[in-house]
Design a protein around this motif. Sequence first.
Motif, PDB file in Angstrom:
ATOM      1  N   ASP A   6     -29.846 -17.841 -14.640  1.00  0.00           N
ATOM      2  CA  ASP A   6     -28.617 -17.730 -14.169  1.00  0.00           C
ATOM      3  C   ASP A   6     -28.709 -19.687 -14.114  1.00  0.00           C
ATOM      4  OD1 ASP A   6     -27.523 -16.375 -15.023  1.00  0.00           O
ATOM      5  OD2 ASP A   6     -27.507 -15.299 -13.433  1.00  0.00           O
ATOM      6  N   LEU A   7     -27.590 -20.084 -14.389  1.00  0.00           N
ATOM      7  CA  LEU A   7     -27.584 -21.647 -14.023  1.00  0.00           C
ATOM      8  C   LEU A   7     -26.563 -21.370 -12.273  1.00  0.00           C
ATOM      9  CD1 LEU A   7     -27.580 -23.988 -16.800  1.00  0.00           C
ATOM     10  CD2 LEU A   7     -28.604 -24.535 -15.576  1.00  0.00           C
ATOM     11  N   ASP A   8     -27.323 -21.350 -11.125  1.00  0.00           N
ATOM     12  CA  ASP A   8     -26.104 -21.437 -10.200  1.00  0.00           C
ATOM     13  C   ASP A   8     -26.163 -22.441  -9.473  1.00  0.00           C
ATOM     14  OD1 ASP A   8     -26.678 -17.804 -10.879  1.00  0.00           O
ATOM     15  OD2 ASP A   8     -28.858 -18.113  -9.545  1.00  0.00           O
ATOM     16  N   LEU A   9     -24.893 -22.607  -9.729  1.00  0.00           N
ATOM     17  CA  LEU A   9     -23.986 -24.101  -9.381  1.00  0.00           C
ATOM     18  C   LEU A   9     -23.112 -23.484  -7.703  1.00  0.00           C
ATOM     19  CD1 LEU A   9     -23.609 -26.082 -12.475  1.00  0.00           C
ATOM     20  CD2 LEU A   9     -25.899 -25.607 -10.649  1.00  0.00           C
ATOM     21  N   ILE A  10     -23.307 -24.381  -6.890  1.00  0.00           N
ATOM     22  CA  ILE A  10     -22.096 -25.003  -4.992  1.00  0.00           C
ATOM     23  C   ILE A  10     -22.020 -25.788  -6.312  1.00  0.00           C
ATOM     24  CG2 ILE A  10     -21.780 -24.842  -3.455  1.00  0.00           C
ATOM     25  CD1 ILE A  10     -22.250 -22.023  -3.863  1.00  0.00           C
ATOM     26  N   ALA A  11     -20.340 -25.934  -5.851  1.00  0.00           N
ATOM     27  CA  ALA A  11     -19.930 -27.502  -5.474  1.00  0.00           C
ATOM     28  C   ALA A  11     -18.702 -27.271  -4.473  1.00  0.00           C
ATOM     29  CB  ALA A  11     -18.770 -27.726  -7.202  1.00  0.00           C
ATOM     30  N   VAL A  12     -18.694 -28.590  -4.031  1.00  0.00           N
ATOM     31  CA  VAL A  12     -18.191 -28.896  -2.575  1.00  0.00           C
ATOM     32  C   VAL A  12     -16.576 -29.783  -3.134  1.00  0.00           C
ATOM     33  CG1 VAL A  12     -18.419 -29.534  -0.511  1.00  0.00           C
ATOM     34  CG2 VAL A  12     -19.742 -28.553  -0.910  1.00  0.00           C
ATOM     35  N   VAL A  13     -15.530 -29.301  -2.780  1.00  0.00           N
ATOM     36  CA  VAL A  13     -13.939 -29.951  -2.979  1.00  0.00           C
ATOM     37  C   VAL A  13     -13.526 -30.062  -2.494  1.00  0.00           C
ATOM     38  CG1 VAL A  13     -13.841 -29.811  -6.325  1.00  0.00           C
ATOM     39  CG2 VAL A  13     -13.455 -27.635  -3.532  1.00  0.00           C
ATOM     40  N   HIS A  14     -12.814 -30.909  -1.983  1.00  0.00           N
ATOM     41  CA  HIS A  14     -11.809 -31.207  -1.215  1.00  0.00           C
ATOM     42  C   HIS A  14     -11.269 -30.718  -0.342  1.00  0.00           C
ATOM     43  CE1 HIS A  14      -8.569 -33.331   0.983  1.00  0.00           C
ATOM     44  NE2 HIS A  14      -9.132 -34.588   1.751  1.00  0.00           N
ATOM     45  N   HIS A  15     -10.779 -29.850  -1.389  1.00  0.00           N
ATOM     46  CA  HIS A  15      -9.596 -28.580  -0.966  1.00  0.00           C
ATOM     47  C   HIS A  15      -9.659 -27.442  -2.075  1.00  0.00           C
ATOM     48  CE1 HIS A  15      -7.003 -30.284  -4.189  1.00  0.00           C
ATOM     49  NE2 HIS A  15      -6.881 -29.461  -4.438  1.00  0.00           N
ATOM     50  N   ASP A  16      -8.975 -26.141  -0.746  1.00  0.00           N
ATOM     51  CA  ASP A  16      -9.588 -25.461  -1.883  1.00  0.00           C
ATOM     52  C   ASP A  16      -8.687 -24.849  -3.243  1.00  0.00           C
ATOM     53  OD1 ASP A  16      -9.429 -22.293  -2.006  1.00  0.00           O
ATOM     54  OD2 ASP A  16      -8.603 -21.713  -0.767  1.00  0.00           O
ATOM     55  N   VAL A  17      -9.818 -24.844  -3.873  1.00  0.00           N
ATOM     56  CA  VAL A  17      -9.215 -24.867  -5.995  1.00  0.00           C
ATOM     57  C   VAL A  17      -8.954 -23.728  -5.692  1.00  0.00           C
ATOM     58  CG1 VAL A  17      -9.596 -26.911  -5.824  1.00  0.00           C
ATOM     59  CG2 VAL A  17     -11.060 -25.400  -6.571  1.00  0.00           C
ATOM     60  N   GLY A  18      -8.825 -22.593  -5.071  1.00  0.00           N
ATOM     61  CA  GLY A  18      -8.436 -21.075  -5.236  1.00  0.00           C
ATOM     62  C   GLY A  18      -6.715 -21.655  -4.883  1.00  0.00           C
ATOM     63  N   ALA A  19      -6.582 -22.293  -4.859  1.00  0.00           N
ATOM     64  CA  ALA A  19      -5.395 -21.871  -3.473  1.00  0.00           C
ATOM     65  C   ALA A  19      -4.122 -23.102  -4.240  1.00  0.00           C
ATOM     66  CB  ALA A  19      -4.761 -22.107  -2.549  1.00  0.00           C
ATOM     67  N   ASP A  20      -5.015 -23.944  -5.225  1.00  0.00           N
ATOM     68  CA  ASP A  20      -4.246 -24.938  -6.393  1.00  0.00           C
ATOM     69  C   ASP A  20      -4.005 -24.893  -7.792  1.00  0.00           C
ATOM     70  OD1 ASP A  20      -3.906 -27.442  -7.638  1.00  0.00           O
ATOM     71  OD2 ASP A  20      -4.850 -28.550  -5.886  1.00  0.00           O
ATOM     72  N   PRO A  21      -3.037 -24.362  -7.859  1.00  0.00           N
ATOM     73  CA  PRO A  21      -2.734 -23.460  -9.426  1.00  0.00           C
ATOM     74  C   PRO A  21      -3.042 -25.044 -10.364  1.00  0.00           C
ATOM     75  CG  PRO A  21      -0.675 -23.122  -7.817  1.00  0.00           C
ATOM     76  CD  PRO A  21      -1.442 -24.024  -7.638  1.00  0.00           C
ATOM     77  N   ALA A  22      -2.865 -26.101 -10.648  1.00  0.00           N
ATOM     78  CA  ALA A  22      -3.279 -27.094 -11.393  1.00  0.00           C
ATOM     79  C   ALA A  22      -5.089 -27.354 -11.113  1.00  0.00           C
ATOM     80  CB  ALA A  22      -2.129 -28.155 -10.621  1.00  0.00           C
ATOM     81  N   ALA A  23      -5.006 -27.522  -9.929  1.00  0.00           N
ATOM     82  CA  ALA A  23      -6.485 -27.381 -10.081  1.00  0.00           C
ATOM     83  C   ALA A  23      -7.171 -26.285 -10.633  1.00  0.00           C
ATOM     84  CB  ALA A  23      -7.313 -28.052  -8.821  1.00  0.00           C
TER      85      ALA A  23
END
Length: 257
Positions: free
Chosen positions: A44-61
């Motif tokens: 697997d290619l295991d990655l972690i992306a750190v983002v400015h805000h919670d994209v899980g709670a942002d429908p557009a993102a």
Amino acid sequence: MAPRDAAGPLLDRFLAALRAAVPLEALWAHGSLALGDYRPYRSDLDLIAVVHHDVGADPAARGRLEALHRRLHREVPLAAKLHCSYMALDRLAGAGLDHLTWAHAELFSRPVTPVTRRELHTGALVLHGPGPSELLPPLPDAELTAFIRKDLAEYWLPATASRRRWLRDVWVDLGPVTVARAGVTLREGRLITKGEALDVLAATGAPAALVDDIRDRRYAEHPARTAPLWRLRRATLARDYVRSRIPVTLADPGTAP
């Protein structure tokens, strides 16, 4: 071609697309790629992306990320093995929090495990932005130990109750190796690769034929096809090893309490 070079074009394309889709602070690889044990199309290619805000709670993102991953999945065969969790800056300290994750061709939420957090601190490959030591709080040893012991006792040991699942390659490949890696971490406090775990398996009583089978599927240029009778026998060997080795590992006085 070196393993890192094989994944390089996909990682470069993913990073460029990710920066256009979400406010990206950092991108890290962990697991096989970071530890030097990566095998294209098998690991697997295991990655972690750190983002400015919670994209899980942002429908557009969330929609942009799903479209990005599905496009890569269609166009780049290697992307089928790409997994990425999206951690918001203000949620990095919560070890039990769920984070939006792409894996197995779908988006869902799950925690970033203590094992992954320790991997990030001990051997992350920084693809963009600051490294884990600058953003991610350190993980206490006791938290890592507790997670591993619970994973063995409450996930892997109960999994041996079913015979059918051990007929599948993925269970044979992951079960014994996970137990071997867990034992080393509990005894010595260090993480080892799947390749190193194969040597541990041999030293802890795993049948040689089982170890060779796992090694062949991971490292051989042309892995042998699994004959039906061997698949049945192999399932028993893998299941029996996991089932017998977990109690020994958890009871070992050399492991952390």
